[in-house]
Write an enzyme that holds these catalytic residues in place. Structure first.
Site, short mmCIF file in Angstrom:
data_model
loop_
_atom_site.label_atom_id
_atom_site.label_comp_id
_atom_site.label_asym_id
_atom_site.label_seq_id
_atom_site.Cartn_x
_atom_site.Cartn_y
_atom_site.Cartn_z
N HIS A 69 -3.59 -8.37 16.24
CA HIS A 69 -3.30 -9.47 17.14
C HIS A 69 -4.58 -10.19 17.56
O HIS A 69 -4.61 -11.42 17.67
CB HIS A 69 -2.57 -8.95 18.38
CG HIS A 69 -1.13 -8.61 18.11
ND1 HIS A 69 -0.38 -7.84 18.95
CD2 HIS A 69 -0.32 -8.94 17.09
CE1 HIS A 69 0.85 -7.71 18.45
NE2 HIS A 69 0.89 -8.37 17.33
N ARG A 85 8.78 -10.21 6.38
CA ARG A 85 8.90 -8.78 6.72
C ARG A 85 9.82 -8.65 7.92
O ARG A 85 9.54 -9.19 8.99
CB ARG A 85 7.52 -8.21 7.05
CG ARG A 85 6.50 -8.29 5.93
CD ARG A 85 5.20 -7.64 6.37
NE ARG A 85 4.22 -7.59 5.30
CZ ARG A 85 3.22 -8.46 5.16
NH1 ARG A 85 3.09 -9.45 6.03
NH2 ARG A 85 2.37 -8.35 4.17
N GLU A 96 5.92 -2.21 -6.53
CA GLU A 96 4.86 -1.62 -5.69
C GLU A 96 4.38 -0.27 -6.20
O GLU A 96 3.39 0.25 -5.69
CB GLU A 96 5.39 -1.43 -4.26
CG GLU A 96 5.81 -2.71 -3.58
CD GLU A 96 6.49 -2.43 -2.26
OE1 GLU A 96 5.80 -2.44 -1.23
OE2 GLU A 96 7.71 -2.20 -2.26
N ASN A 154 -0.91 -4.59 -2.53
CA ASN A 154 -1.55 -3.60 -1.66
C ASN A 154 -1.09 -2.19 -2.03
O ASN A 154 -1.90 -1.28 -2.24
CB ASN A 154 -1.21 -3.87 -0.19
CG ASN A 154 -1.69 -5.22 0.27
OD1 ASN A 154 -2.44 -5.88 -0.43
ND2 ASN A 154 -1.26 -5.63 1.44
N ASP A 155 0.22 -2.01 -2.11
CA ASP A 155 0.74 -0.69 -2.45
C ASP A 155 0.55 -0.36 -3.93
O ASP A 155 0.27 0.79 -4.29
CB ASP A 155 2.23 -0.59 -2.10
CG ASP A 155 2.44 -0.19 -0.65
OD1 ASP A 155 1.52 0.40 -0.07
OD2 ASP A 155 3.52 -0.48 -0.10
N ARG A 212 -6.69 2.85 1.18
CA ARG A 212 -7.82 1.95 1.37
C ARG A 212 -8.39 2.01 2.78
O ARG A 212 -9.48 1.51 3.03
CB ARG A 212 -7.41 0.52 1.03
CG ARG A 212 -6.30 -0.02 1.90
CD ARG A 212 -5.93 -1.40 1.46
NE ARG A 212 -4.79 -1.90 2.21
CZ ARG A 212 -4.54 -3.17 2.38
NH1 ARG A 212 -5.34 -4.07 1.88
NH2 ARG A 212 -3.48 -3.55 3.04
N CYS A 240 2.76 -11.05 -3.66
CA CYS A 240 2.77 -11.27 -2.22
C CYS A 240 1.82 -10.33 -1.47
O CYS A 240 1.88 -10.21 -0.27
CB CYS A 240 4.20 -11.11 -1.66
SG CYS A 240 4.90 -9.47 -1.93
#
Length: 603
Positions: free
Chosen positions: A213, A320, A456, A479-480, A490, A527
């Site tokens: 945030h 998401r 993924e 990422n995955d 990571r 993505c």
């Protein structure tokens, strides 16, 4: 779990004489908010709270509950005041980011657990509340999803304030009297908002990520920021001059005259590039030889919705839905979900939105679904689509909401963490059943809603030719995919160097997925975070990627990179890149090419 309930302090730091800096020194971190700041460093130190475990008698339980409720009320009031300050600076929409903190304060599950444990353990409420919030934040941090892990910081920040009030102390504010670059272990959203904007030149933290945030608000406020700063906090001292570079992720302590001159010129060039990017925001990403790539946005919070169109994204490539399920002790109703899905579908028209079904891991949502304790290894456990298939009624409710929103005509649905064709077929069967139900009820639905799945895990990539026969599109979650292919977390500092996005194994899997998708007549997107790395654009073009989806702020930069490239040249280059044997070789060649082709985007 770290729970820093003590107030931040700005007392001068006495550095280790051995590590004292005497000349220009560069520290590499991760970029979080673009821009450059030059000025004196201010070290903020936050100590762990000291909560004394105190036993109580059973008759004291009501008084302890009353004490907690008073602390929660005061915390809520402080959050509302911080939200109001942020709203006046950046607007109501961005200030809504504080709603996540309010949800933690008002979380009935936490309050219920505190009441139960007070009676069972007969300890002071300070200890009980700290233990429960620590456990909850720890569960969130252990999730496979980086976004959900970040939400643990909301619990962490709120708990710090509640414990502060339980100790009879006022909420602390970070007081800066001179313009400074704040360097800290972490910086919470309330901390950031409490700092006088005119005195905050930029900030660098050891903890946090570009999706925190604080990082999101820093971008809204145009405050340069970097995160993941290792090895610097103990070597810097308040008052020391420094430069932070929010684009390259650098902190330069004691910069020399040449460096200052270089950064002065760099800043002027970056301002010019930003002006140029602003001018192309609404153009299409089309290569010099007319190859078209869709550039869309990833969103997760309601406040992200307007940024999709403001940054020129062509719809939402990944929505998401986990945010709807967080910080509550029940599940969102079909109607509640439908209203959110419909709103964003209307917002992004005439473009499309891809709604990803619930992708929960070993967190509170998962606990609600399974009624069991978190798993030892949630990365390889019952997460994502596995969990939803275990609880088909929860899944059906979400599918009904998505199908009802599909009446807008621009909604696509996507299933996460598919590792086997049987899972995909179960999802499609449930979806078909829901659509049949809704039609029987007279709910208007489009004739067809596109159905896709995320790639993924290696098993999905290696069987893409089988899976492609059952979907309308693939979206590669890099990422995955990188983490599972390289078997590396990571965020684990000991092995983070093994997280190699351009490792030959990763590129071969992506190439295999694209080839299988196209041979079966479906489009393939990316993505993950790789999608916003301008260095990789020739590679993605050459591999044949059809869509790239990323954080909205990166959209103009990626469009500019694609507009600078030739598709034919990228195909030839990728053919050669796939012959290389190491991540380093591939990144080096891509870097050299990018510096020749669009050097301004690397500034």
């Amino acid at each position: 779990m770290v729970n820093h309930s003590a107030p931040p302090e700005s007392a001068p730091h006495s550095p280790d004489p051995v590590s004292r800096l005497t000349a220009e020194t560069r520290f590499q971190a991760l970029p979080a908010s673009p821009g450059v700041a030059t000025g004196p460093v201010l070290i903020l130190r936050q100590d762990r709270p000291t909560i004394r475990r105190r036993t109580i008698t059973a008759d004291k339980v009501p008084a302890e509950i009353a004490r907690l409720e008073e602390a929660l009320l005061r915390t809520r009031q402080h959050i509302l005041e911080a939200k109001e300050r942020l709203a006046s600076a950046v607007g109501e929409k961005d200030a809504a980011i504080f709603d996540a903190h309010l949800l933690v304060v008002e979380d009935p599950t936490i309050l219920h657990a505190v009441k139960v444990q007070l009676s069972e353990r007969l300890l002071a409420v300070d200890t009980i509340y700290q233990d429960i919030t620590q456990s909850l934040a720890q569960q969130m941090r252990e999730l496979g999803d980086a976004y959900l892990r970040e939400r643990s910081s909301d619990i962490h920040d709120v708990a710090r304030r509640v414990l502060q009030h339980l100790r009879g102390l006022e909420d602390e504010h970070v007081d800066i009297t001179h313009p400074s670059i704040v360097v800290a272990d972490s910086l919470s959203l309330p901390d950031l908002v409490s700092i006088d904007r005119g005195s905050l030149l930029g900030f660098a933290t050891r903890q946090g990520s570009s999706t925190s945030h604080a990082a999101i608000i820093a971008r809204s406020l145009n405050i340069p920021a970097i995160v993941g700063l290792e090895g610097a906090l103990d070597r810097l001292e308040s008052g020391m001059e420094a430069i932070i570079d929010g684009v390259s992720g650098l902190l330069i302590a004691l910069p020399g005259e040449e460096t200052k001159k270089e950064y002065g010129q760099l800043e002027r060039q970056r301002d010019l590039v930003e002006e140029q990017l602003g001018a192309i925001r609404d153009t299409l990403a089309r290569t010099t030889d007319d190859r078209r790539v869709i550039v869309s946005a990833n969103v997760e919070l309601p406040e992200d919705f307007p940024l999709v169109t403001e940054n020129g994204a062509e719809g939402v490539g990944l929505y998401r839905t986990e945010f709807l399920f967080l910080n509550r002790n029940d599940f969102p109703s079909e109607e509640e979900q439908y209203q959110v899905y419909r709103q964003i579908a209307q917002t992004v028209k005439p473009h499309s939105i891809i709604i990803r079904t619930l992708d929960a891991g070993g967190d509170k949502v998962a606990a609600l679904l399974s009624g069991e304790q978190p798993e030892m290894n949630p990365f390889l456990g019952c997460r994502g689509i596995r969990l939803c298939l275990e609880q088909p009624e929860v899944f059906r409710t979400q599918l009904r909401a998505i199908c009802r929103a599909s009446a807008e005509g621009n909604v696509r649905v996507m299933f996460p963490m598919i590792s086997d064709a049987s899972e995909l077929l179960q999802c499609k069967a449930l979806l078909a059943g829901v659509q049949a139900e809704l039609r029987a009820e007279g709910v208007p639905l489009p004739e067809k809603m596109e159905v896709g799945m995320m790639i993924e895990v290696p098993s999905a990539a290696l069987t893409a030719d089988i899976l492609a026969q059952h979907v309308d599109f693939f979206s590669i979650g890099t990422n995955d995919l990188v983490q599972y292919t390289m078997a590396v977390d990571r965020l684990n500092e000991r092995v983070a160097n093994l997280y190699q996005t351009c490792h030959p194994s990763v590129l071969r899997l992506i190439a295999r997925v694209v080839e299988a998708g196209h041979q079966n007549g479906i489009w393939v997107g990316i993505c993950g975070e790789m999608a916003n790395d301008v260095l990789l654009m020739p590679l993605f073009l050459g591999l044949g990627i059809d869509e790239l989806s990323m954080g909205s702020v990166f959209v103009p930069r990626v469009k500019k990179a694609l507009q600078s490239l030739s598709y034919r040249q990228s195909v030839a280059m990728t053919h050669e890149l796939l012959k290389h044997t190491s991540h380093e070789e591939i990144r080096r060649e891509l870097g050299e090419f990018a510096r020749k082709t669009y050097p301004e985007l690397l500034l």
